[in-house]
Design a protein around this motif. Structure first.
Motif, PDB file in Angstrom:
ATOM      1  N   ASN A  76       0.795  -1.282   0.048  1.00 45.88           N
ATOM      2  CA  ASN A  76       0.051   0.098   0.061  1.00 45.88           C
ATOM      3  C   ASN A  76       0.882   1.411   0.008  1.00 45.88           C
ATOM      4  O   ASN A  76       1.641   1.586   0.929  1.00 45.88           O
ATOM      5  CB  ASN A  76      -0.796   0.003   1.349  1.00 45.88           C
ATOM      6  N   GLU A 120      -9.480   3.291 -10.901  1.00 46.63           N
ATOM      7  CA  GLU A 120      -9.047   2.009 -11.316  1.00 46.63           C
ATOM      8  C   GLU A 120      -8.521   2.084 -12.513  1.00 46.63           C
ATOM      9  O   GLU A 120      -9.366   2.779 -13.607  1.00 46.63           O
ATOM     10  CB  GLU A 120     -10.310   0.939 -11.245  1.00 46.63           C
ATOM     11  N   THR A 177      -4.715   1.431 -15.144  1.00 38.15           N
ATOM     12  CA  THR A 177      -3.174   0.522 -15.379  1.00 38.15           C
ATOM     13  C   THR A 177      -2.399   1.637 -15.428  1.00 38.15           C
ATOM     14  O   THR A 177      -2.658   2.915 -15.488  1.00 38.15           O
ATOM     15  CB  THR A 177      -3.252  -0.223 -16.675  1.00 38.15           C
ATOM     16  N   VAL A 197     -13.434   3.608  -3.656  1.00 36.12           N
ATOM     17  CA  VAL A 197     -12.810   3.833  -4.853  1.00 36.12           C
ATOM     18  C   VAL A 197     -12.818   4.791  -5.541  1.00 36.12           C
ATOM     19  O   VAL A 197     -13.960   5.299  -6.056  1.00 36.12           O
ATOM     20  CB  VAL A 197     -13.001   2.369  -5.506  1.00 36.12           C
ATOM     21  N   THR A 215      -8.092   4.220  -3.343  1.00 31.78           N
ATOM     22  CA  THR A 215      -9.091   4.450  -2.658  1.00 31.78           C
ATOM     23  C   THR A 215      -8.764   5.725  -1.751  1.00 31.78           C
ATOM     24  O   THR A 215      -7.794   6.110  -1.477  1.00 31.78           O
ATOM     25  CB  THR A 215      -9.272   3.371  -1.591  1.00 31.78           C
ATOM     26  N   ARG A 266      -1.032  -4.298  -8.694  1.00 26.95           N
ATOM     27  CA  ARG A 266      -1.045  -5.875  -9.076  1.00 26.95           C
ATOM     28  C   ARG A 266       0.251  -6.280  -9.486  1.00 26.95           C
ATOM     29  O   ARG A 266       0.900  -5.105 -10.157  1.00 26.95           O
ATOM     30  CB  ARG A 266      -2.153  -6.347 -10.001  1.00 26.95           C
ATOM     31  N   ILE A 301      -2.945   3.510  -2.455  1.00 24.87           N
ATOM     32  CA  ILE A 301      -2.705   3.127  -3.873  1.00 24.87           C
ATOM     33  C   ILE A 301      -2.163   1.727  -3.726  1.00 24.87           C
ATOM     34  O   ILE A 301      -1.127   1.534  -3.090  1.00 24.87           O
ATOM     35  CB  ILE A 301      -1.943   4.036  -4.752  1.00 24.87           C
ATOM     36  N   LYS A 302      -2.820   0.989  -4.490  1.00 27.47           N
ATOM     37  CA  LYS A 302      -2.369  -0.768  -4.459  1.00 27.47           C
ATOM     38  C   LYS A 302      -2.359  -1.004  -5.974  1.00 27.47           C
ATOM     39  O   LYS A 302      -3.009  -0.779  -6.817  1.00 27.47           O
ATOM     40  CB  LYS A 302      -3.445  -1.628  -3.752  1.00 27.47           C
ATOM     41  N   LYS A 337      -2.158  -3.275 -12.933  1.00 35.14           N
ATOM     42  CA  LYS A 337      -3.436  -2.723 -12.599  1.00 35.14           C
ATOM     43  C   LYS A 337      -3.310  -2.101 -11.387  1.00 35.14           C
ATOM     44  O   LYS A 337      -2.465  -2.701 -10.591  1.00 35.14           O
ATOM     45  CB  LYS A 337      -4.435  -3.927 -12.709  1.00 35.14           C
ATOM     46  N   LEU A 338      -3.978  -1.159 -10.987  1.00 35.62           N
ATOM     47  CA  LEU A 338      -3.974  -0.529  -9.774  1.00 35.62           C
ATOM     48  C   LEU A 338      -5.298   0.089  -9.358  1.00 35.62           C
ATOM     49  O   LEU A 338      -6.407   0.212 -10.159  1.00 35.62           O
ATOM     50  CB  LEU A 338      -3.289   0.752 -10.017  1.00 35.62           C
ATOM     51  N   LYS A 339      -5.675   0.395  -8.066  1.00 32.53           N
ATOM     52  CA  LYS A 339      -6.786   0.897  -7.543  1.00 32.53           C
ATOM     53  C   LYS A 339      -6.282   1.864  -6.334  1.00 32.53           C
ATOM     54  O   LYS A 339      -5.454   1.648  -5.641  1.00 32.53           O
ATOM     55  CB  LYS A 339      -7.663  -0.452  -6.869  1.00 32.53           C
TER      56      LYS A 339
END
Length: 190
Positions: A40, A88, A90, A85, A75, A62, A59-60, A71-73
């Motif tokens: 994180n 979402e 890349t 969220v 929150t 993959r 920010i997290k 890929k990212l997400k």
């Protein structure tokens, strides 16, 4: 490796604030052109002056695919509330933020490295700074660090009672434990 944390008013929209978190110094030189998957990256904001986070952007990422794209997400969580969220997508793309703004996570030029060739050009009678994309330093243009860049309306950082002074810091955590934090800069108005 977290590096610098920068917070400033957007040069293109005075109503927006930009936060830039850099990581992986010499990213292309050491072949670290990716964000740590599963960790994180947290940007924390204090807008009450108490020295505690009132707001967290998390920010997290993959693991990278065969082309190195992740890929990212993202929150956004106000203390005591459920996280939402807001992004979402890349890495390597400008992504619209829910509620307004832009987000990008990609390889970038480190603002702490000088354009040594441009400075030399200036000292011999040329113009400085050079246009974006033409700046070059010892480590090459636009390829020095991984950067998380978020531009949001300034109201998304401040408290609803109008305090425009914020404190911003960042950390990298894995499994809830902090593993690194960059040097904290200073407080400022947004």
């Amino acid at each position: 490796d977290l590096a610098g944390l920068y917070v400033f008013r957007s040069p293109s929209n005075a109503g927006n604030t930009v936060v830039v978190l850099t990581t992986n110094p010499f990213a292309d030189f050491f072949n670290r052109e990716r964000f740590t998957a599963g960790a994180n990256y947290e940007i924390k904001v204090d807008h009450t002056g108490e020295g505690r986070q009132d707001l967290t952007f998390r920010i997290k990422f993959r693991p990278p695919d065969a082309q190195g794209v992740q890929k990212l997400k993202v929150t956004r969580q106000v203390s005591g509330a459920k996280s939402e969220v807001i992004v979402e997508g890349t890495t390597g793309q400008n992504i619209a933020v829910k509620g307004g703004g832009l987000f990008r996570a990609a390889l970038a030029d480190n603002p702490e490295y000088s354009d040594s060739a441009g400075l030399e050009q200036f000292l011999t009678g040329g113009s400085f700074p050079r246009p974006i994309g033409l700046a070059k330093n010892f480590y090459g243009p636009n390829r020095n660090v991984m950067a998380i860049v978020m531009e949001l309306p300034s109201a998304r950082f401040t408290n609803p009672f109008g305090n425009a002074i914020i404190g911003v810091w960042a950390r990298l955590s894995v499994g809830g434990a902090q593993v690194e934090a960059p040097v904290c800069r200073d407080r400022g108005a947004v």
